[in-house]
Design a protein around this motif. Structure first.
Motif, PDB file in Angstrom:
ATOM      1  N   GLY A  15       0.801  -1.220   0.000  1.00 43.89           N
ATOM      2  CA  GLY A  15       0.000   0.000   0.000  1.00 43.89           C
ATOM      3  C   GLY A  15       0.833   1.269   0.000  1.00 43.89           C
ATOM      4  N   SER A  16       2.148   1.164   0.197  1.00 47.83           N
ATOM      5  CA  SER A  16       3.009   2.342   0.197  1.00 47.83           C
ATOM      6  C   SER A  16       3.148   2.888  -1.224  1.00 47.83           C
ATOM      7  CB  SER A  16       4.392   1.991   0.746  1.00 47.83           C
ATOM      8  OG  SER A  16       5.059   1.110  -0.149  1.00 47.83           O
ATOM      9  N   LYS A  17       3.607   4.146  -1.342  1.00 50.46           N
ATOM     10  CA  LYS A  17       3.835   4.742  -2.656  1.00 50.46           C
ATOM     11  C   LYS A  17       4.832   3.914  -3.457  1.00 50.46           C
ATOM     12  CE  LYS A  17       3.014   9.488  -1.161  1.00 50.46           C
ATOM     13  NZ  LYS A  17       3.636  10.805  -0.969  1.00 50.46           N
ATOM     14  N   HIS A  18       5.860   3.406  -2.779  1.00 52.62           N
ATOM     15  CA  HIS A  18       6.882   2.620  -3.456  1.00 52.62           C
ATOM     16  C   HIS A  18       6.306   1.323  -4.015  1.00 52.62           C
ATOM     17  CE1 HIS A  18      10.339   5.088  -2.170  1.00 52.62           C
ATOM     18  NE2 HIS A  18       9.562   5.358  -1.157  1.00 52.62           N
ATOM     19  N   SER A  19       5.444   0.672  -3.251  1.00 45.10           N
ATOM     20  CA  SER A  19       4.885  -0.592  -3.748  1.00 45.10           C
ATOM     21  C   SER A  19       3.890  -0.346  -4.877  1.00 45.10           C
ATOM     22  CB  SER A  19       4.245  -1.400  -2.615  1.00 45.10           C
ATOM     23  OG  SER A  19       2.990  -0.887  -2.233  1.00 45.10           O
ATOM     24  N   LYS A  20       3.194   0.781  -4.846  1.00 45.23           N
ATOM     25  CA  LYS A  20       2.286   1.109  -5.948  1.00 45.23           C
ATOM     26  C   LYS A  20       3.074   1.357  -7.235  1.00 45.23           C
ATOM     27  CE  LYS A  20      -1.318   3.078  -3.026  1.00 45.23           C
ATOM     28  NZ  LYS A  20      -2.011   4.324  -2.627  1.00 45.23           N
ATOM     29  N   VAL A 118       9.358  -8.141  -8.314  1.00 46.99           N
ATOM     30  CA  VAL A 118       9.440  -6.687  -8.321  1.00 46.99           C
ATOM     31  C   VAL A 118       9.040  -6.164  -6.949  1.00 46.99           C
ATOM     32  CG1 VAL A 118       8.640  -4.558  -9.442  1.00 46.99           C
ATOM     33  CG2 VAL A 118       8.825  -6.674 -10.774  1.00 46.99           C
ATOM     34  N   VAL A 119       9.870  -5.281  -6.398  1.00 42.67           N
ATOM     35  CA  VAL A 119       9.572  -4.643  -5.124  1.00 42.67           C
ATOM     36  C   VAL A 119       9.896  -3.162  -5.225  1.00 42.67           C
ATOM     37  CG1 VAL A 119       9.947  -6.695  -3.682  1.00 42.67           C
ATOM     38  CG2 VAL A 119      11.870  -5.178  -4.196  1.00 42.67           C
ATOM     39  N   GLY A 120       9.307  -2.385  -4.329  1.00 39.70           N
ATOM     40  CA  GLY A 120       9.661  -0.973  -4.221  1.00 39.70           C
ATOM     41  C   GLY A 120      10.892  -0.833  -3.337  1.00 39.70           C
ATOM     42  N   THR A 121      11.500   0.339  -3.371  1.00 35.68           N
ATOM     43  CA  THR A 121      12.709   0.533  -2.573  1.00 35.68           C
ATOM     44  C   THR A 121      12.414   0.472  -1.082  1.00 35.68           C
ATOM     45  OG1 THR A 121      12.420   2.919  -2.782  1.00 35.68           O
ATOM     46  CG2 THR A 121      14.016   1.869  -4.246  1.00 35.68           C
ATOM     47  N   ARG A 122      11.266   0.995  -0.681  1.00 34.06           N
ATOM     48  CA  ARG A 122      10.892   0.992   0.737  1.00 34.06           C
ATOM     49  C   ARG A 122       9.389   0.824   0.846  1.00 34.06           C
ATOM     50  NH1 ARG A 122      13.552   5.751   0.642  1.00 34.06           N
ATOM     51  NH2 ARG A 122      11.672   6.892   1.131  1.00 34.06           N
ATOM     52  N   GLY A 123       8.966   0.215   1.935  1.00 38.60           N
ATOM     53  CA  GLY A 123       7.541   0.115   2.206  1.00 38.60           C
ATOM     54  C   GLY A 123       7.225   0.870   3.472  1.00 38.60           C
ATOM     55  N   GLY A 125       7.228   1.697   7.208  1.00 36.84           N
ATOM     56  CA  GLY A 125       8.215   1.433   8.243  1.00 36.84           C
ATOM     57  C   GLY A 125       9.636   1.709   7.797  1.00 36.84           C
ATOM     58  N   GLY A 126       9.824   2.105   6.532  1.00 39.06           N
ATOM     59  CA  GLY A 126      11.167   2.385   6.032  1.00 39.06           C
ATOM     60  C   GLY A 126      11.718   3.673   6.613  1.00 39.06           C
ATOM     61  N   PHE A 127      13.033   3.765   6.671  1.00 36.67           N
ATOM     62  CA  PHE A 127      13.685   4.971   7.152  1.00 36.67           C
ATOM     63  C   PHE A 127      13.875   5.928   5.990  1.00 36.67           C
ATOM     64  CE2 PHE A 127      15.027   1.736  10.167  1.00 36.67           C
ATOM     65  CZ  PHE A 127      14.701   2.352  11.358  1.00 36.67           C
ATOM     66  N   LYS A 128      13.406   7.163   6.140  1.00 32.47           N
ATOM     67  CA  LYS A 128      13.556   8.153   5.083  1.00 32.47           C
ATOM     68  C   LYS A 128      15.035   8.323   4.766  1.00 32.47           C
ATOM     69  CE  LYS A 128      11.825  12.650   3.670  1.00 32.47           C
ATOM     70  NZ  LYS A 128      11.204  12.193   2.459  1.00 32.47           N
ATOM     71  N   GLY A 129      15.369   8.306   3.491  1.00 28.72           N
ATOM     72  CA  GLY A 129      16.754   8.470   3.077  1.00 28.72           C
ATOM     73  C   GLY A 129      17.486   7.153   2.870  1.00 28.72           C
ATOM     74  N   ALA A 130      16.913   6.049   3.343  1.00 24.88           N
ATOM     75  CA  ALA A 130      17.562   4.749   3.131  1.00 24.88           C
ATOM     76  C   ALA A 130      17.445   4.378   1.659  1.00 24.88           C
ATOM     77  CB  ALA A 130      16.895   3.680   3.991  1.00 24.88           C
ATOM     78  N   LEU A 131      18.508   3.824   1.093  1.00 20.42           N
ATOM     79  CA  LEU A 131      18.480   3.436  -0.318  1.00 20.42           C
ATOM     80  C   LEU A 131      17.556   2.254  -0.544  1.00 20.42           C
ATOM     81  CD1 LEU A 131      22.222   3.812  -1.288  1.00 20.42           C
ATOM     82  CD2 LEU A 131      20.335   5.370  -1.765  1.00 20.42           C
ATOM     83  N   LEU A 132      17.578   1.285   0.370  1.00 20.00           N
ATOM     84  CA  LEU A 132      16.715   0.115   0.282  1.00 20.00           C
ATOM     85  C   LEU A 132      16.119  -0.149   1.654  1.00 20.00           C
ATOM     86  CD1 LEU A 132      18.803  -2.527  -1.725  1.00 20.00           C
ATOM     87  CD2 LEU A 132      16.850  -1.216  -2.545  1.00 20.00           C
ATOM     88  N   GLY A 133      14.879  -0.618   1.664  1.00 25.20           N
ATOM     89  CA  GLY A 133      14.284  -1.064   2.911  1.00 25.20           C
ATOM     90  C   GLY A 133      14.751  -2.466   3.233  1.00 25.20           C
ATOM     91  N   SER A 134      14.430  -2.947   4.415  1.00 26.42           N
ATOM     92  CA  SER A 134      14.899  -4.275   4.825  1.00 26.42           C
ATOM     93  C   SER A 134      14.310  -5.382   3.959  1.00 26.42           C
ATOM     94  CB  SER A 134      14.585  -4.523   6.297  1.00 26.42           C
ATOM     95  OG  SER A 134      13.188  -4.494   6.517  1.00 26.42           O
ATOM     96  N   VAL A 135      13.056  -5.247   3.537  1.00 25.46           N
ATOM     97  CA  VAL A 135      12.440  -6.283   2.702  1.00 25.46           C
ATOM     98  C   VAL A 135      13.109  -6.315   1.333  1.00 25.46           C
ATOM     99  CG1 VAL A 135      10.318  -7.019   1.544  1.00 25.46           C
ATOM    100  CG2 VAL A 135      10.242  -6.263   3.924  1.00 25.46           C
ATOM    101  N   SER A 136      13.288  -5.164   0.702  1.00 28.14           N
ATOM    102  CA  SER A 136      13.920  -5.160  -0.625  1.00 28.14           C
ATOM    103  C   SER A 136      15.358  -5.651  -0.545  1.00 28.14           C
ATOM    104  CB  SER A 136      13.832  -3.779  -1.286  1.00 28.14           C
ATOM    105  OG  SER A 136      14.321  -2.766  -0.448  1.00 28.14           O
ATOM    106  N   GLN A 137      16.060  -5.334   0.528  1.00 29.12           N
ATOM    107  CA  GLN A 137      17.421  -5.855   0.694  1.00 29.12           C
ATOM    108  C   GLN A 137      17.422  -7.373   0.801  1.00 29.12           C
ATOM    109  OE1 GLN A 137      19.189  -3.861   4.083  1.00 29.12           O
ATOM    110  NE2 GLN A 137      20.813  -3.090   2.768  1.00 29.12           N
ATOM    111  N   GLN A 138      16.516  -7.919   1.614  1.00 35.89           N
ATOM    112  CA  GLN A 138      16.473  -9.368   1.809  1.00 35.89           C
ATOM    113  C   GLN A 138      16.092 -10.107   0.533  1.00 35.89           C
ATOM    114  OE1 GLN A 138      14.517 -10.689   5.470  1.00 35.89           O
ATOM    115  NE2 GLN A 138      14.803  -8.610   6.253  1.00 35.89           N
ATOM    116  N   VAL A 139      15.106  -9.585  -0.209  1.00 34.24           N
ATOM    117  CA  VAL A 139      14.698 -10.318  -1.406  1.00 34.24           C
ATOM    118  C   VAL A 139      15.762 -10.250  -2.498  1.00 34.24           C
ATOM    119  CG1 VAL A 139      12.224 -10.143  -0.924  1.00 34.24           C
ATOM    120  CG2 VAL A 139      13.283  -8.464  -2.417  1.00 34.24           C
TER     121      VAL A 139
END
Length: 156
Positions: A15-20, A118-123, A125-139
């Motif tokens: 539902g985040s902007k990144h996932s859309k 396909v994933v967004g960079t952050r969903g 709970g992501g930290f603003k300014g982080a290049l990748l969120g934890s989920v995108s990093q793991q996948v």
């Protein structure tokens, strides 16, 4: 993967902007390759951001409204997000799937049957300014297929 079937693109949706943006990208890519899209949302009892409270039996009524279970709340949210993002008649088949479990684990497992994840960079709970969120990093590290990480379009 078999050439007899349409390529499968799995996209993580929360539902985040990144996932859309990731969902829009996945549908465009599926259109180009004659593929289909599975929009996957995970849910957990303790971390579902759309939950209305703790576990319910689905028949509980509070204040005249029926409370939905976390799974049903997430299912409704997923359908709403997919429809809002790609419309009611997208140009390729888009199937919505709810899976219980941590998002990264669910997506890595779904990647086993996919041609592309396909994933967004952050969903959420992501930290603003982080290049990748934890989920995108793991996948990107553990997926069984190629992974595309889609950035949210900037206004600049």
């Amino acid at each position: 993967m078999s050439q007899a079937t349409e390529p499968l693109i799995v996209v993580g949706v929360d539902g985040s902007k990144h996932s859309k943006e990731a969902l829009r990208w996945a549908v465009r890519q599926a259109t180009l390759v004659g593929g289909r899209v599975h929009a996957v949302m995970s849910w957990e009892w303790s971390t579902n951001p759309f939950s209305l409270g703790g576990p319910t039996d689905g028949d509980t009524v509070v204040g005249g409204r029926e409370l939905l279970s976390p799974e049903e709340t997430s299912r409704v949210k997923l359908v709403d997000v997919v429809t809002e993002t790609v419309g009611e008649s997208p140009p390729v088949p888009v199937h919505s799937r709810m899976v219980q479990g941590p998002a990264a684990k669910v997506l890595v497992e779904a990647s086993g049957a996919a041609d592309l994840l396909v994933v967004g960079t952050r969903g959420y709970g992501g930290f603003k300014g982080a290049l990748l969120g934890s989920v995108s990093q793991q996948v990107t590290q553990h997926a069984h297929c190629s992974v595309v990480v889609v950035r949210e379009k900037s206004d600049s």
